[in-house]
Write a protein that holds these residues in place. Structure first.
Motif, PDB file in Angstrom:
ATOM      1  N   GLY A 174       0.820  -1.216   0.000  1.00  0.00           N
ATOM      2  CA  GLY A 174       0.000   0.000   0.000  1.00  0.00           C
ATOM      3  C   GLY A 174       0.848   1.258   0.000  1.00  0.00           C
ATOM      4  N   ILE A 175       1.907   1.276   0.797  1.00  0.00           N
ATOM      5  CA  ILE A 175       2.807   2.437   0.824  1.00  0.00           C
ATOM      6  C   ILE A 175       3.434   2.638  -0.552  1.00  0.00           C
ATOM      7  N   LEU A 176       3.891   1.567  -1.158  1.00  0.00           N
ATOM      8  CA  LEU A 176       4.503   1.666  -2.486  1.00  0.00           C
ATOM      9  C   LEU A 176       3.498   2.140  -3.536  1.00  0.00           C
ATOM     10  N   ALA A 177       2.246   1.695  -3.411  1.00  0.00           N
ATOM     11  CA  ALA A 177       1.196   2.150  -4.343  1.00  0.00           C
ATOM     12  C   ALA A 177       0.955   3.648  -4.166  1.00  0.00           C
ATOM     13  N   GLU A 178       0.941   4.109  -2.905  1.00  0.00           N
ATOM     14  CA  GLU A 178       0.749   5.539  -2.671  1.00  0.00           C
ATOM     15  C   GLU A 178       1.891   6.350  -3.268  1.00  0.00           C
ATOM     16  N   LEU A 179       3.094   5.848  -3.164  1.00  0.00           N
ATOM     17  CA  LEU A 179       4.246   6.549  -3.744  1.00  0.00           C
ATOM     18  C   LEU A 179       4.119   6.641  -5.274  1.00  0.00           C
ATOM     19  N   LYS A 180       3.666   5.563  -5.898  1.00  0.00           N
ATOM     20  CA  LYS A 180       3.501   5.564  -7.353  1.00  0.00           C
ATOM     21  C   LYS A 180       2.343   6.455  -7.781  1.00  0.00           C
ATOM     22  N   GLU A 181       1.304   6.498  -6.941  1.00  0.00           N
ATOM     23  CA  GLU A 181       0.118   7.285  -7.261  1.00  0.00           C
ATOM     24  C   GLU A 181       0.436   8.774  -7.358  1.00  0.00           C
TER      25      GLU A 181
END
Length: 184
Positions: A174-181
């Protein structure tokens, strides 16, 4: 940016939601993540101490991983999620990138510090823009809090790949997805 030591930051002249940041170095050293989470982020607001607390927590995290530690706690990782959520909810993608300081150390320049005795803090808060809380400084507080985390995306990926804890793996995903978002 040159490597910064925790003693280089004027913690007693930076604010948290509950006063000055004097205790932050001790809390980082003692790994008191719950209390740090409450001081670095409060109700989706980041504070003057946030980018620096995040910076040193990431150094600690990187050192722990390099030493082979793999038992990371949710409390330890939660601050990164809280900062990313605050950043995403407060900073819009169309902000003026020309207002980003070229060096995060500008966040602790003389005009941004709370140099008066702590007894005078109420007077600072009564000002339209207390030191370090003008629009541009506030933008940079959010930006550098995000940037320090974003710069360590590879570390989060390595931790995610090395853990057997499914909940932690999902949390880091989830943290990595937020960074990509929200790539700046």
């Amino acid at each position: 940016m040159k490597k910064i030591k925790i003693s280089d930051i004027p913690w007693k002249e930076l604010t948290t939601p509950y006063g000055r940041g004097t205790d932050i170095p001790r809390l980082i050293e003692n790994r008191n993540y719950k209390e740090l989470n409450n001081l670095l982020e409060h109700q989706e607001t980041l504070w003057q101490v946030t980018p620096w607390g995040v910076y040193f927590l990431l150094i600690q995290l990187e050192e722990d991983f390099a030493e082979g530690k793999k038992n990371f706690s949710f409390d330890q990782m939660e601050i990164y999620d809280l900062v990313l959520t605050s950043f995403k909810n407060v900073i819009q993608k169309d902000y003026d990138k020309s207002e980003i300081f070229p060096d995060p150390l500008e966040l602790i320049s003389e005009g941004s510090l709370w140099s008066a005795p702590e007894d005078d803090d109420e007077l600072y808060w009564e000002e339209e823009f207390p030191p370090g809380y003008d629009d541009i400084s506030f933008l940079n507080t959010y930006y550098y809090s995000w940037k320090f985390i974003n710069d360590k995306a590879g570390l989060f990926e390595k931790i995610k790949d090395s853990t057997n804890n499914k909940e932690l793996k999902d949390f880091l995903t989830g943290i990595l997805a937020e960074l990509k978002e929200f790539s700046v």
